[in-house]
Design a protein around this motif. Sequence first.
Motif, PDB file in Angstrom:
ATOM      1  N   ARG A   1      11.439  -4.813  -3.810  1.00 20.40           N
ATOM      2  CA  ARG A   1      10.330  -5.745  -3.550  1.00 20.40           C
ATOM      3  C   ARG A   1       9.164  -5.033  -2.865  1.00 20.40           C
ATOM      4  O   ARG A   1       7.999  -5.292  -3.150  1.00 20.40           O
ATOM      5  N   SER A   2       9.474  -4.148  -1.926  1.00 21.64           N
ATOM      6  CA  SER A   2       8.457  -3.296  -1.318  1.00 21.64           C
ATOM      7  C   SER A   2       8.947  -1.862  -1.445  1.00 21.64           C
ATOM      8  O   SER A   2      10.151  -1.612  -1.529  1.00 21.64           O
TER       9      SER A   2
ATOM     10  N   TYR B   1       0.139   0.927  -7.592  1.00 24.65           N
ATOM     11  CA  TYR B   1       0.709  -0.303  -8.140  1.00 24.65           C
ATOM     12  C   TYR B   1       1.964   0.072  -8.919  1.00 24.65           C
ATOM     13  O   TYR B   1       1.991   1.098  -9.601  1.00 24.65           O
TER      14      TYR B   1
ATOM     15  N   THR C   1       8.403   2.375  -0.281  1.00 27.09           N
ATOM     16  CA  THR C   1       7.831   3.507   0.456  1.00 27.09           C
ATOM     17  C   THR C   1       8.503   4.771  -0.053  1.00 27.09           C
ATOM     18  O   THR C   1       9.504   4.718  -0.791  1.00 27.09           O
TER      19      THR C   1
ATOM     20  N   VAL D   1       1.489  -1.732  -3.888  1.00 26.52           N
ATOM     21  CA  VAL D   1       1.603  -3.124  -4.319  1.00 26.52           C
ATOM     22  C   VAL D   1       2.605  -3.258  -5.470  1.00 26.52           C
ATOM     23  O   VAL D   1       2.514  -2.536  -6.468  1.00 26.52           O
ATOM     24  N   ASN D   2       3.529  -4.182  -5.304  1.00 22.02           N
ATOM     25  CA  ASN D   2       4.476  -4.526  -6.352  1.00 22.02           C
ATOM     26  C   ASN D   2       3.836  -5.576  -7.263  1.00 22.02           C
ATOM     27  O   ASN D   2       3.519  -6.675  -6.815  1.00 22.02           O
TER      28      ASN D   2
ATOM     29  N   ASP E   1      12.310   5.159   0.328  1.00 23.44           N
ATOM     30  CA  ASP E   1      13.222   4.466  -0.589  1.00 23.44           C
ATOM     31  C   ASP E   1      13.712   5.381  -1.707  1.00 23.44           C
ATOM     32  O   ASP E   1      14.739   5.102  -2.329  1.00 23.44           O
TER      33      ASP E   1
ATOM     34  N   GLU F   1       5.251  -7.183  -9.497  1.00 23.64           N
ATOM     35  CA  GLU F   1       6.254  -8.234  -9.748  1.00 23.64           C
ATOM     36  C   GLU F   1       6.268  -8.674 -11.200  1.00 23.64           C
ATOM     37  O   GLU F   1       6.316  -9.870 -11.516  1.00 23.64           O
TER      38      GLU F   1
END
Length: 252
Positions: free
Chosen positions: A140-141, A117, A143, A192-193, A146, A195
């Motif tokens: 936003r997502s 998370y 891996t 999981v983001n 990135d 947010e």
Amino acid sequence: MNNPSENPKVSIITVVFNARSTLERTIQSVRSLDYSHVEYLVVDGGSTDGTLDIIRRYEAHINAWISEPDKGLYDAMNKGLNMATGDYVWFLNAGDEVAAPQVLTRLFEQRPGADIYYGDTMIVDLEGKEIGHRRLSPPRSLTWKDFHRGMLVSHQSILVARSLATPYDLRYRFSADYDWVLSALRRARVVVNGEMVLSRFLDGGLTKKNILPGLKERFKIMKKNFGLLATFFHHIPITCRFLRYLLIHRRF
């Protein structure tokens, strides 16, 4: 994770050395959590400034703690990993804070059983005044690929399943956290983001105080994961973004 649970146990680990003036607010923020499945661990490097008095004062709220000399920040963090028994590990070092009491409850309500998370980070000063969001915003997502753009998620704003949490590589004195997170992301299946802002990070830190050697180490880690040519070309936009941010905000 193999056995997803709506109420996983989280090991929150605080590494501290001679930080009497900032440790208490970290402990108080962990105490403020409305989530009960927390194991709180404190790893002290043998402080001599009164830090131990604060640890003893809050001993009833700390599941386990040690105080002994170490080989540096990441050696101390490895000690914390060895002490942890939770489903997830979360590092909040002296001066850092939980962003809000509800963060863990909200994370696990979104999607239980993720491998990782992550969320955003608010930078604060010694008085706790908000300076602003971290320069690199979490995508936003996310891996592992990135991370060719740098450490997009603050170490204080990522929870990693303990099954993925390998020891920090002590060959890196300033950027072992970048290597550690990247390594965990490479093995993660569900990321999981949250947010939301997960932590309040005390401005400064080891890497910021040692920016040049830290960048050299990060370049080596990136080269190991992405190759020399790709790492070289990725650093062109990274450098441009850094300089632009520095000019506009007068901080990094």
